[in-house]
Design a protein around this motif. Sequence first.
Motif, short mmCIF file in Angstrom:
data_model
loop_
_atom_site.label_atom_id
_atom_site.label_comp_id
_atom_site.label_asym_id
_atom_site.label_seq_id
_atom_site.Cartn_x
_atom_site.Cartn_y
_atom_site.Cartn_z
N CYS A 27 0.84 -1.20 0.00
CA CYS A 27 0.00 0.00 0.00
C CYS A 27 0.87 1.25 0.00
N LEU A 28 0.30 2.35 -0.45
CA LEU A 28 0.99 3.63 -0.50
C LEU A 28 0.36 4.59 0.49
N LEU A 29 1.13 5.57 0.93
CA LEU A 29 0.58 6.59 1.81
C LEU A 29 -0.60 7.27 1.15
N PHE A 30 -1.58 7.61 1.94
CA PHE A 30 -2.78 8.35 1.55
C PHE A 30 -3.79 7.54 0.75
N GLN A 31 -3.56 6.25 0.53
CA GLN A 31 -4.60 5.43 -0.08
C GLN A 31 -5.68 5.17 0.97
N ILE A 32 -6.83 4.70 0.53
CA ILE A 32 -7.96 4.47 1.42
C ILE A 32 -8.10 2.97 1.70
N VAL A 33 -8.13 2.62 2.99
CA VAL A 33 -8.32 1.24 3.42
C VAL A 33 -9.71 1.13 4.03
N GLU A 34 -10.43 0.09 3.66
CA GLU A 34 -11.76 -0.16 4.22
C GLU A 34 -11.68 -1.36 5.16
N LEU A 35 -12.11 -1.14 6.40
CA LEU A 35 -12.13 -2.20 7.40
C LEU A 35 -13.55 -2.72 7.55
N SER A 36 -13.69 -4.03 7.73
CA SER A 36 -15.00 -4.63 7.96
C SER A 36 -14.84 -5.84 8.87
N GLY A 37 -15.88 -6.17 9.60
CA GLY A 37 -15.87 -7.33 10.48
C GLY A 37 -15.22 -7.08 11.82
N PHE A 38 -14.90 -5.84 12.15
CA PHE A 38 -14.26 -5.51 13.42
C PHE A 38 -15.31 -5.29 14.50
N GLU A 39 -14.91 -5.50 15.73
CA GLU A 39 -15.73 -5.13 16.88
C GLU A 39 -14.87 -4.30 17.80
N PRO A 40 -15.39 -3.18 18.29
CA PRO A 40 -16.74 -2.65 18.14
C PRO A 40 -17.05 -2.22 16.71
N MET A 41 -18.32 -2.21 16.39
CA MET A 41 -18.79 -1.97 15.02
C MET A 41 -18.36 -0.61 14.47
N GLU A 42 -18.20 0.41 15.32
CA GLU A 42 -17.86 1.74 14.81
C GLU A 42 -16.44 1.82 14.24
N ILE A 43 -15.65 0.77 14.42
CA ILE A 43 -14.32 0.70 13.81
C ILE A 43 -14.44 0.45 12.31
N ASN A 44 -15.46 -0.25 11.89
CA ASN A 44 -15.64 -0.57 10.47
C ASN A 44 -15.87 0.71 9.67
N GLY A 45 -15.19 0.82 8.54
CA GLY A 45 -15.33 2.01 7.70
C GLY A 45 -14.09 2.24 6.88
N LYS A 46 -14.02 3.43 6.26
CA LYS A 46 -12.90 3.79 5.40
C LYS A 46 -11.96 4.75 6.13
N TYR A 47 -10.66 4.52 5.93
CA TYR A 47 -9.63 5.32 6.58
C TYR A 47 -8.50 5.59 5.60
N ARG A 48 -7.89 6.76 5.73
CA ARG A 48 -6.73 7.11 4.92
C ARG A 48 -5.47 6.57 5.60
N ILE A 49 -4.53 6.06 4.81
CA ILE A 49 -3.28 5.56 5.36
C ILE A 49 -2.41 6.74 5.77
N LYS A 50 -2.07 6.78 7.04
CA LYS A 50 -1.27 7.86 7.61
C LYS A 50 0.21 7.49 7.63
N GLY A 51 0.48 6.21 7.76
CA GLY A 51 1.87 5.76 7.83
C GLY A 51 1.98 4.28 7.50
#
Length: 140
Positions: A63-87
């Motif tokens: 992966c490269l910096l600033f790409q978007i990663v989507e998380l799913s299947g995590f608990e707690p549920m509010e962790i699931n979603g899209k995040y920008r790669i910071k490092g």
Amino acid sequence: MTTDVDVQFFSHLNGLVLGNNWGDMIRLLDTCLVNGLPLTDITSASIDAQGDITINLYADHKCLLFQIVELSGFEPMEINGKYRIKGAPTAKQLILKAIHTGKSITKNGTAKLASLGYDIAFRDSVDIKRAYRAKNPRSE
């Protein structure tokens, strides 16, 4: 303040290859536009003091910096979603920009480079032709 995840991109450095075989373009477009690019299994995930998510992967992520990663299947549920790669401190670790201070991850899920938000509008019977459309045609 939430992290901006509107601008997304893929790179050949992610391991995406356009071959010279029949159907290679369709498979590449399906990955980028519709499905996203799955990352390897997550061995551990944690949230640091700033609220950022650190995920450790089984194999190199490419992966490269600033790409978007989507998380799913995590608990707690509010962790699931899209995040920008910071490092990306190592080839098997990613730091995702988030605001989840004071929370801890109780169950690991899966991660992928997020798709660009398209659906397959048309697929022929022998699966060699496609037409794509944006899931939200009114958005930029």
